[in-house]
Design a protein around this motif. Sequence first.
Motif, PDB file in Angstrom:
ATOM      1  N   ASP A  97      27.685  36.219  52.387  1.00 22.31           N
ATOM      2  CA  ASP A  97      26.763  36.306  51.504  1.00 22.31           C
ATOM      3  C   ASP A  97      26.109  35.443  50.396  1.00 22.31           C
ATOM      4  O   ASP A  97      27.372  34.925  49.347  1.00 22.31           O
ATOM      5  CB  ASP A  97      26.569  37.476  50.959  1.00 22.31           C
ATOM      6  N   ILE A 154      36.760  33.217  47.350  1.00 21.03           N
ATOM      7  CA  ILE A 154      35.500  33.451  48.196  1.00 21.03           C
ATOM      8  C   ILE A 154      35.771  33.394  50.138  1.00 21.03           C
ATOM      9  O   ILE A 154      36.193  33.914  50.660  1.00 21.03           O
ATOM     10  CB  ILE A 154      34.141  33.427  47.761  1.00 21.03           C
ATOM     11  N   ASP A 171      24.865  35.155  47.995  1.00 16.36           N
ATOM     12  CA  ASP A 171      24.981  35.202  46.600  1.00 16.36           C
ATOM     13  C   ASP A 171      26.091  35.478  46.180  1.00 16.36           C
ATOM     14  O   ASP A 171      26.664  35.404  44.735  1.00 16.36           O
ATOM     15  CB  ASP A 171      24.396  36.509  46.334  1.00 16.36           C
ATOM     16  N   ILE A 172      27.491  35.764  46.210  1.00 17.28           N
ATOM     17  CA  ILE A 172      28.596  35.843  46.345  1.00 17.28           C
ATOM     18  C   ILE A 172      29.111  34.845  45.903  1.00 17.28           C
ATOM     19  O   ILE A 172      30.406  33.988  45.031  1.00 17.28           O
ATOM     20  CB  ILE A 172      29.821  36.388  47.645  1.00 17.28           C
ATOM     21  N   ARG A 217      27.320  31.993  44.512  1.00 19.17           N
ATOM     22  CA  ARG A 217      26.575  32.382  43.666  1.00 19.17           C
ATOM     23  C   ARG A 217      27.642  32.879  42.384  1.00 19.17           C
ATOM     24  O   ARG A 217      27.862  32.053  40.823  1.00 19.17           O
ATOM     25  CB  ARG A 217      24.874  32.360  43.440  1.00 19.17           C
ATOM     26  N   LEU A 218      27.398  33.184  42.555  1.00 17.62           N
ATOM     27  CA  LEU A 218      28.698  34.395  42.032  1.00 17.62           C
ATOM     28  C   LEU A 218      29.030  33.471  40.727  1.00 17.62           C
ATOM     29  O   LEU A 218      29.906  33.074  40.180  1.00 17.62           O
ATOM     30  CB  LEU A 218      28.723  35.634  42.829  1.00 17.62           C
ATOM     31  N   ALA A 219      30.843  33.550  41.998  1.00 15.58           N
ATOM     32  CA  ALA A 219      31.819  32.914  41.941  1.00 15.58           C
ATOM     33  C   ALA A 219      31.175  30.965  41.168  1.00 15.58           C
ATOM     34  O   ALA A 219      32.119  30.535  39.908  1.00 15.58           O
ATOM     35  CB  ALA A 219      32.820  32.017  42.750  1.00 15.58           C
ATOM     36  N   ARG A 220      30.338  30.681  41.227  1.00 17.95           N
ATOM     37  CA  ARG A 220      29.693  29.321  41.057  1.00 17.95           C
ATOM     38  C   ARG A 220      29.814  29.637  39.699  1.00 17.95           C
ATOM     39  O   ARG A 220      29.569  28.891  38.566  1.00 17.95           O
ATOM     40  CB  ARG A 220      29.092  28.512  42.079  1.00 17.95           C
ATOM     41  N   SER A 221      28.675  30.571  39.658  1.00 21.52           N
ATOM     42  CA  SER A 221      28.470  30.675  37.961  1.00 21.52           C
ATOM     43  C   SER A 221      29.482  31.185  36.711  1.00 21.52           C
ATOM     44  O   SER A 221      29.463  30.944  35.525  1.00 21.52           O
ATOM     45  CB  SER A 221      27.415  32.601  37.829  1.00 21.52           C
ATOM     46  N   PHE A 222      30.828  31.802  37.554  1.00 20.03           N
ATOM     47  CA  PHE A 222      32.109  31.627  36.512  1.00 20.03           C
ATOM     48  C   PHE A 222      32.572  30.162  36.752  1.00 20.03           C
ATOM     49  O   PHE A 222      33.937  30.724  35.992  1.00 20.03           O
ATOM     50  CB  PHE A 222      32.911  32.591  36.897  1.00 20.03           C
ATOM     51  N   THR A 223      31.645  29.503  36.352  1.00 23.00           N
ATOM     52  CA  THR A 223      32.103  28.128  37.136  1.00 23.00           C
ATOM     53  C   THR A 223      33.223  27.222  37.960  1.00 23.00           C
ATOM     54  O   THR A 223      34.215  26.758  37.223  1.00 23.00           O
ATOM     55  CB  THR A 223      32.647  27.381  35.147  1.00 23.00           C
ATOM     56  N   ALA A 224      33.750  28.563  38.928  1.00 26.09           N
ATOM     57  CA  ALA A 224      34.668  27.957  40.303  1.00 26.09           C
ATOM     58  C   ALA A 224      34.111  26.798  40.961  1.00 26.09           C
ATOM     59  O   ALA A 224      32.641  25.967  40.970  1.00 26.09           O
ATOM     60  CB  ALA A 224      34.812  28.998  40.965  1.00 26.09           C
TER      61      ALA A 224
END
Lengths: 264, 264
Positions: B154, B175, B156-157, B159-166
């Motif tokens: 997904d 992931i 969005d998963i 993107r979630l990690a990237r939003s945490f600055t991954a």
Amino acid sequence: MIAKPDTARLEFRQVTKRFANPRQGGVVVAVEDVTFSIADGEVVSLIGPSGCGKSTLLNMGSGLDPATEGQVFVDGELVTKPNRHVAFMLQKDLLLPWRTIRENVELGLEIQGTAAAQRRETALALLAKCRLSDFVEHYPHQLSGGMRQRAALARTLAVDPVVLLMDEPFSALDAQTKMVLQQDLGRTLADTRKTALFITHDLVEAIALSDRILVMSHRPGRIIEEIPVEIPGRDNPMTRRQDPKVGVYVKRLMDLLHVEQAAA
Amino acid sequence: MQTVLTQPHLRRMMAGSFLLFVVFVAVWQWAPGWFGIPHFIIPPASLVWDEFLRMLAKDKLIFHTGITAMQVAVGFLLGALLGIFAGFVLGMSPTTEFVLSPYILALQIAPKVAFAPLFIIWFGYTVYPKILVCILIVFFPVMINVLGAVRAIDPDIVRLARSFTANRFQVFWKIEFPAALPPLFAGLRIAATLAVIGVVVGELVGGNTGLGYLLTFGEGAGNTAMVFVAIILLTLIGIVLYAIVVLIENRVLHYLPARSRTAV
Ligand SMILES: Nc1ncnc2c1ncn2[C@@H]1O[C@H](COP(=O)(O)OP(=O)(O)O)[C@@H](O)[C@H]1O
Ligand SMILES: [Mg+2]
């Protein structure tokens, strides 16, 4: 994260977003000339017809997608890429099935390089606050939808963001679970004095949870109205949603969204 | 596992399996005689057992089995590693996949065992042609499964990690890699059943080592029992490899709900 005083926590300045779309003749204007700002500790809801660009605004706020025109500021800093000041939460819980609930909550901290012991402490404290203490070592598939979404909230709060961006976080839940989670969120936002931008299509949810409601038009999305919610007790959505004034706000929002015309 | 084995219905199932095995061996021993099938068509179980003991003593059976098992193990390991690597690379880069896809498809459709004579021309009667055919056969199911898994994540998963600055590596390690594990193991199971084929074909085509060689030798000598012994040992090598894969899979994928795992 120590927020600087006197600056808006989240600010959109004349933001326009266009998407390339070869089928519809070149470009789609998703949002156009959007300007608003959210003060420290304020909770603002964003409502509008589906496809009007609400999620697009949120994605620009998180730094994942750039604005075509205009600027987004978080805590006075121009947003150009994902940063530690913002964290988002979606309708999907996005919990990783191979991680326990505690490990899921730790994800952001782990990515940001926090030491294991401290990660654990933060996660356990937040899970206690979200009433999930008995499930810390469970896997996501062992939890109900409402519990999973509470875990997702804990994961969002774990990185201690200045601004929370939430995109219809409760829209997949049943009515009762939803009210319980609204109550949890209302309390938590008040306790932690977080600033939040909350997207929803549930009018009463918007009224019960927020200080202010921004209403958007059809695509290209613009902000057509800004409604301060003058009902006391934002930290207690459960009683706030029963306030007699709620009906007045619902009527006003329905008019703005042309709900009755659409049904006729 | 311990608790599962004590459950009465599972014990009954195990007893059932054992009983079926006894019946199978009994039928093998006596049924050919009842139907007048000569020993050179189907040698009874006892004859195959005698031949097995004779081969142990006279034909360096342990040496030949060891060689085949070693080639299977090395071929499987290298093929799996290569498949995992290629799967991730192609999964993460749609451009690379697009450019290479005709060649990958061609190589996948080409019967891998047909390469055995070619490899023997190149490398002579050594272990290398056998290992190479094995690698080629093992590679595809592993690569296809990993590739599909990476694509199915997904967004969005991520993107979630990237939003945490991954960063890119964190997205992979936290992931993409764990998300690809269940399909990877499904691919490894298929590969485990195919690995033996690759090695045997290599041995059948040429050389004087391995169970494949004993197979052709037995055929040439009109020794059906010897052929049976070789087939049984080859199957056992496959079963051991498969069991190892399943064992590791159950440890790694322990988080999956029990019903999504199977016995076969
Ligand atoms: N990545 C994209 N590429 C092209 N068009 C997009 C993309 N994302 C959103 N859009 C378009 O932008 C508009 C707004 O979408 P969105 O922000 O998801 O609406 P909302 O969340 O308000 O329902 C929609 O018409 C959608 O089709
Ligand atoms: Mg949306």
